[in-house]
Scaffold this motif. Structure first.
Motif, PDB file in Angstrom:
ATOM      1  N   LEU A 200      99.259  32.915 122.095  1.00 25.59           N
ATOM      2  CA  LEU A 200      99.908  31.761 122.720  1.00 25.59           C
ATOM      3  C   LEU A 200     100.964  32.207 123.723  1.00 25.59           C
ATOM      4  O   LEU A 200     101.085  31.638 124.806  1.00 25.59           O
ATOM      5  CB  LEU A 200     100.536  30.865 121.643  1.00 25.59           C
ATOM      6  CG  LEU A 200      99.526  30.012 120.872  1.00 25.59           C
ATOM      7  CD1 LEU A 200     100.118  29.485 119.579  1.00 25.59           C
ATOM      8  CD2 LEU A 200      99.065  28.831 121.747  1.00 25.59           C
TER       9      LEU A 200
ATOM     10  N   CYS B 136     106.067  25.980 116.628  1.00 24.63           N
ATOM     11  CA  CYS B 136     104.616  26.046 116.621  1.00 24.63           C
ATOM     12  C   CYS B 136     104.194  26.877 115.410  1.00 24.63           C
ATOM     13  O   CYS B 136     104.543  28.063 115.308  1.00 24.63           O
ATOM     14  CB  CYS B 136     104.136  26.698 117.916  1.00 24.63           C
ATOM     15  SG  CYS B 136     102.357  26.839 118.022  1.00 24.63           S
TER      16      CYS B 136
ATOM     17  N   TYR C 223     103.594  27.550 126.319  1.00 24.37           N
ATOM     18  CA  TYR C 223     104.473  27.006 125.294  1.00 24.37           C
ATOM     19  C   TYR C 223     105.798  27.734 125.365  1.00 24.37           C
ATOM     20  O   TYR C 223     105.821  28.967 125.454  1.00 24.37           O
ATOM     21  CB  TYR C 223     103.812  27.193 123.925  1.00 24.37           C
ATOM     22  CG  TYR C 223     104.687  26.824 122.746  1.00 24.37           C
ATOM     23  CD1 TYR C 223     104.981  25.492 122.481  1.00 24.37           C
ATOM     24  CD2 TYR C 223     105.210  27.803 121.915  1.00 24.37           C
ATOM     25  CE1 TYR C 223     105.782  25.153 121.406  1.00 24.37           C
ATOM     26  CE2 TYR C 223     106.006  27.473 120.834  1.00 24.37           C
ATOM     27  CZ  TYR C 223     106.293  26.143 120.589  1.00 24.37           C
ATOM     28  OH  TYR C 223     107.086  25.814 119.525  1.00 24.37           O
TER      29      TYR C 223
ATOM     30  N   ARG D  72      98.782  18.475 116.628  1.00 26.57           N
ATOM     31  CA  ARG D  72      97.808  19.550 116.458  1.00 26.57           C
ATOM     32  C   ARG D  72      97.253  19.931 117.822  1.00 26.57           C
ATOM     33  O   ARG D  72      97.231  19.106 118.725  1.00 26.57           O
ATOM     34  CB  ARG D  72      96.625  19.092 115.603  1.00 26.57           C
ATOM     35  CG  ARG D  72      96.984  18.680 114.217  1.00 26.57           C
ATOM     36  CD  ARG D  72      95.707  18.450 113.448  1.00 26.57           C
ATOM     37  NE  ARG D  72      95.983  17.951 112.116  1.00 26.57           N
ATOM     38  CZ  ARG D  72      95.143  18.090 111.097  1.00 26.57           C
ATOM     39  NH1 ARG D  72      93.969  18.690 111.293  1.00 26.57           N
ATOM     40  NH2 ARG D  72      95.436  17.624 109.913  1.00 26.57           N
ATOM     41  N   LEU D  73      96.752  21.122 117.955  1.00 30.59           N
ATOM     42  CA  LEU D  73      96.081  21.508 119.194  1.00 30.59           C
ATOM     43  C   LEU D  73      94.852  20.633 119.378  1.00 30.59           C
ATOM     44  O   LEU D  73      94.199  20.252 118.401  1.00 30.59           O
ATOM     45  CB  LEU D  73      95.648  22.977 119.153  1.00 30.59           C
ATOM     46  CG  LEU D  73      96.761  24.019 119.132  1.00 30.59           C
ATOM     47  CD1 LEU D  73      96.135  25.407 119.277  1.00 30.59           C
ATOM     48  CD2 LEU D  73      97.751  23.791 120.262  1.00 30.59           C
TER      49      LEU D  73
ATOM     50  N   ALA E  89      99.193  24.876 115.130  1.00 31.47           N
ATOM     51  CA  ALA E  89      98.208  25.644 115.920  1.00 31.47           C
ATOM     52  C   ALA E  89      97.398  26.494 114.964  1.00 31.47           C
ATOM     53  O   ALA E  89      97.401  27.721 115.031  1.00 31.47           O
ATOM     54  CB  ALA E  89      98.922  26.493 116.965  1.00 31.47           C
TER      55      ALA E  89
ATOM     56  N   GLN F  97      90.997  19.784 120.208  1.00 33.38           N
ATOM     57  CA  GLN F  97      89.738  20.492 120.013  1.00 33.38           C
ATOM     58  C   GLN F  97      88.724  19.975 121.012  1.00 33.38           C
ATOM     59  O   GLN F  97      88.781  18.834 121.438  1.00 33.38           O
ATOM     60  CB  GLN F  97      89.224  20.264 118.592  1.00 33.38           C
ATOM     61  CG  GLN F  97      90.129  20.897 117.555  1.00 33.38           C
ATOM     62  CD  GLN F  97      89.525  20.808 116.175  1.00 33.38           C
ATOM     63  OE1 GLN F  97      89.253  19.725 115.671  1.00 33.38           O
ATOM     64  NE2 GLN F  97      89.309  21.947 115.568  1.00 33.38           N
TER      65      GLN F  97
ATOM     66  N   ILE G 215     104.197  21.811 116.016  1.00 31.06           N
ATOM     67  CA  ILE G 215     102.799  21.870 116.464  1.00 31.06           C
ATOM     68  C   ILE G 215     102.008  22.699 115.468  1.00 31.06           C
ATOM     69  O   ILE G 215     102.372  23.841 115.178  1.00 31.06           O
ATOM     70  CB  ILE G 215     102.705  22.517 117.860  1.00 31.06           C
ATOM     71  CG1 ILE G 215     103.563  21.747 118.868  1.00 31.06           C
ATOM     72  CG2 ILE G 215     101.249  22.592 118.311  1.00 31.06           C
ATOM     73  CD1 ILE G 215     103.629  22.403 120.233  1.00 31.06           C
TER      74      ILE G 215
END
Lengths: 196, 196
Positions: free
Chosen positions: A92, A81, A98, A166-167, A139, A169, A137
Motif C-alpha cells: 500500500l 488501515c 493512502y 473496506r477496499l 484492507a 472489489q 479501513i
C-alpha cells in the motif's frame, strides 16, 4: 565435495521463501565469487537489520525506530488501515494511495489454522481509537479468512462510532475479464457503477 | 517508510541472481519475522563461508581446504574433467557419474566478451598433466563459445598424448523430440547408434 561451510550455506539459503536447492546453489556461487561486491555487503546489511530493526509497539510494522516512522509522522492523516501483514502494508505504501497510519494484525482468524479472536490482539487496536481517528479501513484479503476477520473486526469496532470501510472489489486494473474467477465477476457485476 | 536498514537489506538481496525487489521483500520479511530460526543461522552460515571457503589452487573449485577434497582424494581416478564453472562441477558431482578430478576454467573463450586464450589459464591446466592423467574430458557447454573453447583446448592438449574426449550430444533423457532445436536434432541424428 563442496565443503561443510558451502553445504550449510546452501541449506540456509534454500530455506528462504521462493528458493530451492538449485537457486540456492546459484546464489551461493555468486556470493562466493564476488565476496567484496556481494557477500560482505549482504552480511553487513543482515547484521544491521538484525541489530536495529524492531517491531513498532503501536502498529506492529517494522522500522529502526519505535514508534515507527509512519506512526511517528504528524503529517499522516488520522485514519488506520488494518492489514494482515507488513508485506501488505509495504504494498500500500508503494502504491502511494493512502496517507494514514496502519495496524498490522500479523495473521487472520482461521478455523483451519486454529487462530481465534484472542490471537488477533484486538485490544492493541482498540486502544488506538482515542477519538482522533476518523476512519478505519479494512484492507484484508478477499479470502474466507480475510472476510471473516473483517466481519469480526467490524463488530468489535462498531461501538466506537468510527467510520469503517473496506477496499473495493472488482476487476483488477489491466485485468482481462476472460481469466477472472466467478466470484470476482459476480462482485464486479453487482457493484457496477454508472459509466462516467 | 521501512527504515534504512530494511531498505538496504532488500537492495542487497534483490541483487542476487534470480531475485528482484518483490522476492527480496518477501525474503527479508521472512528473515525479520524469524530471527532466531532464519536470520541468525543465515548470518552464521555466510560468515563461516566468507571466512573458510577458498578457491582450490589446483583445480579452481571451491572448498574449505586447499587443495580441495576432490583434488586431495587419492581414490579419485586419474582423469581431469574440464568444466566452465563450479556450478557445472557441482552438477556433475550430483549426478554421480564421474569419479575423476576437475579443472574449473572460470570462463570460456568469447569474442563478444573479449576473453582470449590468455584468460583461460591454460598453463595451470597443462601443469597438471604429469603423465599419470589418463584422460581429459571436455565437459563444456554446447554453445559457440563452449565449442570454440573445446577446440582450442584440444589443440593445446594434443602434444601431451593424453586421451581427449567430449560429452556426447543428443536428445536429453526424458526430452521430447518435438521441442528440440534443429541443431540438437541434427546432432542426435548424425550420431545415431544401433538400437540394442
Amino acid at each position: 565435495m563442496m565443503g561443510p561451510e558451502i553445504e550449510s550455506l546452501v541449506a540456509q539459503v534454500a530455506r528462504l521463501p521462493g528458493l530451492g536447492p538449485r537457486s540456492a546453489r546459484r546464489i551461493v556461487l555468486r556470493l562466493l565469487s564476488e565476496r567484496e561486491g556481494r557477500l560482505l555487503p549482504l552480511m553487513g546489511a543482515l547484521a544491521a537489520a538484525a541489530q536495529r530493526v524492531v517491531v513498532c509497539s503501536v502498529c506492529g510494522g517494522l522500522d529502526s525506530v519505535d514508534p515507527c516512522s509512519v506512526c511517528g509522522d504528524p503529517a499522516r492523516e488520522p485514519m488506520i488501515c488494518i492489514v494482515e501483514s507488513v508485506a501488505d502494508q509495504w504494498a500500500l505504501e508503494r502504491a502511494s494511495v493512502y496517507r494514514g497510519r496502519y495496524h498490522v494484525l500479523g495473521g487472520l482468524l482461521s478455523a483451519i489454522g486454529g487462530r481465534g479472536p484472542e490471537d488477533l490482539g484486538v485490544g492493541r487496536l482498540l486502544a488506538r481509537l482515542d477519538g482522533s481517528v476518523r476512519e478505519v479501513i479494512l484492507a484484508l484479503p478477499a479470502t474466507v479468512d480475510g472476510q471473516s476477520t473483517a466481519h469480526y473486526l467490524t463488530e468489535r469496532l462498531a461501538p466506537f462510532g468510527v467510520r469503517i470501510t473496506r477496499l473495493a472489489q472488482g476487476v483488477p486494473v489491466g485485468g482481462s475479464i476472460e481469466i477472472l474467477d466467478e466470484g470476482t465477476l459476480a462482485m464486479a457485476m453487482s457493484a457496477r457503477r454508472l459509466a462516467e
